[in-house]
Design an enzyme around this catalytic site. Structure first.
Site, PDB file in Angstrom:
ATOM      1  N   LYS A 183      -9.032   2.894  -2.766  1.00 38.37           N
ATOM      2  CA  LYS A 183      -9.403   2.184  -1.536  1.00 38.37           C
ATOM      3  C   LYS A 183     -10.835   2.535  -1.125  1.00 38.37           C
ATOM      4  CE  LYS A 183      -7.346   1.404   3.084  1.00 38.37           C
ATOM      5  NZ  LYS A 183      -6.189   1.799   3.927  1.00 38.37           N
ATOM      6  N   CYS A 199      -5.701  -2.989   1.694  1.00 40.76           N
ATOM      7  CA  CYS A 199      -5.653  -3.072   3.154  1.00 40.76           C
ATOM      8  C   CYS A 199      -7.016  -3.175   3.844  1.00 40.76           C
ATOM      9  CB  CYS A 199      -4.854  -1.901   3.708  1.00 40.76           C
ATOM     10  SG  CYS A 199      -4.223  -2.211   5.397  1.00 40.76           S
ATOM     11  N   GLU A 217       0.830  -1.207   0.000  1.00 42.77           N
ATOM     12  CA  GLU A 217       0.000   0.000   0.000  1.00 42.77           C
ATOM     13  C   GLU A 217       0.864   1.255   0.000  1.00 42.77           C
ATOM     14  OE1 GLU A 217      -3.606   1.809   2.847  1.00 42.77           O
ATOM     15  OE2 GLU A 217      -2.404   0.104   3.517  1.00 42.77           O
ATOM     16  N   SER A 241      22.422   2.477  33.639  1.00 46.12           N
ATOM     17  CA  SER A 241      22.310   2.547  35.093  1.00 46.12           C
ATOM     18  C   SER A 241      22.652   1.234  35.772  1.00 46.12           C
ATOM     19  CB  SER A 241      20.878   2.939  35.470  1.00 46.12           C
ATOM     20  OG  SER A 241      19.983   1.886  35.129  1.00 46.12           O
TER      21      SER A 241
END
Length: 587
Positions: free
Chosen positions: A127, A163, A44, A336
């Site tokens: 789309k 999609c 896409e 740390s």
């Protein structure tokens, strides 16, 4: 039955790099042609990258996308690939942006796909279903299409979709059945979240049954700001059989031979209506480039990996692409000796290589000897560039000029560390990584302009309890491969502490993470209120304390660095709450 050799190009485009993305299409189409492909698919919005967000509103950007598509069609033909049909996503527009004064109803920017053949754009599709939930905001940008494009390739009718068309019932897939197609192509920019691969296959099977056709699903791979795409491309038959599946988190060419039903109706290039959508049929070619017929192309089926492996790969890819696509030479982070910085450093080394990672120990008078030793041990195990920069002289200089006590002194130490890391960033060009986990971000357990300083956070969307699981998995994975485990056992086993005051532990301020995280997951990811959390078995007093901390920390989260999304609801794009907000879940 006609046989079609299909190539799904699971590749990693970059938003805005239209020329580079076009080059990707050309190079991967060559690979597909060398494998004997007869039809090639790309993801896409391949030409522009995805998501393009407000670039949609720039008419110059839309024009560049359309012009690049024309050039790409011509370039493929010039490359000797013109006979090979190629489906590619791009940004189109048939009218002004919807936000402009001259907007036209039903027209505007389009999330589009094109089929390129013989140097031309022979078919396009817009789309139909536009997602507007979670990280998606496509109703803001695009106008939906109402036409299903069906192309005839090698005697097979093939429908084009994009999609979200797959994620909703009805619409293009229902129309595809009425149109009698044998194959539906679905190109995707589907972001990763944990266990999404378990959802996709059943979903594709449902759409295959709805369309009565084989579905070829191709998804992009790679990182884009907070999002990461995992690929997981696949081909599913009309009976739901999984025919081929690509791996996750890597670029991949999936080539597979399909036996498909022949087209039945003649192509008249006219239009027909079905369920409110028009069907447009386009004849592309009866004769396709010959496939290598010596042996059948079988794409293979890659099985999904365990959750921890999946998340680790997502975090590594998300960080790597953020750093590389934004052209940072290296990263720097504070070490740390604790679990969060250790996991973040290991992710960074896996993503970039030890030579591009700088780890800095920033001890104060409250830093324990074991924490300093654990930071040094991690540096030895991973091979990163390790430095020590004590901060106590800087803190003392402030205290000599200001009267501070309590939390103000604790935060001063964190901010001195932030100043050092940002100074190294300015001096040497590193991207600063911040290392606060999702549990800490949720309850505001961080210092603004201190430990929250940074341009990217690789573990921003990772709950603390998952941090421990990832550390144990990464060490076990190293052992299985005969490599040195990157994370010291002391960092995994010791009680977490910010070490900003004598004997300080996280549990002084927060519930144990085994108690805290389930409450946070219910409240943040699941949108449960106080009553729902208590009904789930959580202690009312602890629930009230945790919710109060979460609600009052929104201003901190709004200022936090971006980080790779791996959950169903990440802070930022997914969860949008007002900072000024008097609503509370009352006890």
């Amino acid at each position: 039955m006609p046989t079609l050799r299909l190539a799904l190009c699971q590749v990693d485009p970059t938003v805005g790099d239209i020329g580079g993305n076009a080059d990707l299409v050309r190079s991967w189409t060559r690979k597909a042609a060398d494998a004997g492909a007869q039809l090639v698919l790309f993801p896409e919005l391949m030409l522009t990258g995805y998501p393009v967000e407000d670039l949609v509103f720039r008419r110059s950007f839309v024009a560049a996308s359309k012009a690049a598509l024309d050039r790409l069609a011509a370039d493929l033909a010039a490359d000797g690939l013109g006979e090979l049909p190629v489906m590619v996503g791009y940004l189109d527009a048939d009218g002004p942006p919807q936000v402009s004064a001259d907007a036209v109803p039903g027209k505007g920017a389009r999330n589009a796909a094109a089929l390129l053949h013989r140097g031309r754009i022979v078919a396009t599709y817009f789309k139909h279903h536009l997602p507007n939930y979670g990280v998606f905001d496509e109703d803001r940008y695009f106008v939906p299409g109402n036409t299903l494009t069906v192309v005839r390739i090698g005697g097979v009718d093939v429908a084009l979709t994009i999609c979200e068309d797959l994620w909703q019932a009805g619409g293009p897939f229902a129309v595809a059945r009425q149109a009698g197609v044998g194959l539906v192509l679905n190109i995707n920019g589907s972001p990763y979240e944990l266990n999404k691969d378990d959802i996709r296959l059943p979903l594709v099977r449902r759409r295959a049954a709805e369309a009565g056709a084989t579905i070829a699903y191709v998804n992009m791979v790679g990182g884009q700001d907070e999002l990461v795409y995992d690929g997981d491309s696949m081909i599913v038959g009309p009976d739901g059989a999984l025919l081929a599946r690509a791996p996750q988190f890597v670029e991949h060419l999936l080539v597979h031979d399909l036996e498909l039903p022949p087209a039945k109706e003649p192509v008249d290039h006219g239009e027909e209506l079905a369920d409110g959508m028009r069907v447009v049929r386009v004849k592309v070619s009866d004769i396709l480039p010959p496939a290598d017929t010596d042996e059948v192309a079988v794409g293979g089926i890659i099985e999904p990996v365990a959750d921890e492996a999946e998340v680790w790969q997502a975090l590594v890819l998300g960080l790597r692409d953020y750093v590389n696509k934004n052209r940072f030479p290296s990263v720097v982070l504070g070490l740390s000796g604790g679990i969060d910085s250790a996991v973040s450093a290991a992710i960074a080394v896996d993503a970039l290589g030890a030579e591009r990672v700088v780890g800095v120990s920033l001890p104060s008078q409250h830093s324990s000897e074991h924490s300093r030793a654990d930071a040094e041990e991690l540096a030895k195990r991973t091979g990163l560039d390790y430095r020590i920069q004590p901060i106590q002289p800087m803190v003392d200089a402030y205290l000599a000029n200001m009267s501070l006590s309590g939390v103000a002194v604790e935060n001063l130490q964190a901010r001195a560390r932030g100043v050092v890391l940002m100074a190294l960033s300015n001096q040497e060009g590193h991207l600063v990584l911040t290392t606060g986990n999702k549990s800490e971000l949720a309850v505001g357990y961080s210092t603004l302009y201190g430990d929250s300083v940074g341009g990217y956070n690789p573990v921003k969307d990772v709950w603390k309890t998952l941090i421990w699981r990832l550390a144990k998995w990464r060490n076990a994975d190293a052992a299985r491969r005969g490599e040195t485990a990157p994370i010291p056992e002391n960092s995994i086993g010791k009680p977490p502490s910010a070490e900003l005051s004598p004997g300080q532990l996280d549990s002084d301020t927060l519930p144990d993470y085994d108690v805290l995280d389930p409450i946070l997951i219910g409240y943040v990811d699941g949108d449960l209120g106080r009553d729902g959390l208590i009904e789930s078995g959580h202690d009312p007093a602890i629930v009230d304390k945790v919710l109060r901390m979460v609600d009052t920390a929104e201003y901190k989260r709004r200022q936090s660095a971006p980080g790779t999304k791996i959950s169903i609801k990440a802070f930022g794009r997914d969860r949008r709450l007002p900072i000024t907000n008097r609503w509370r879940e009352h006890g």
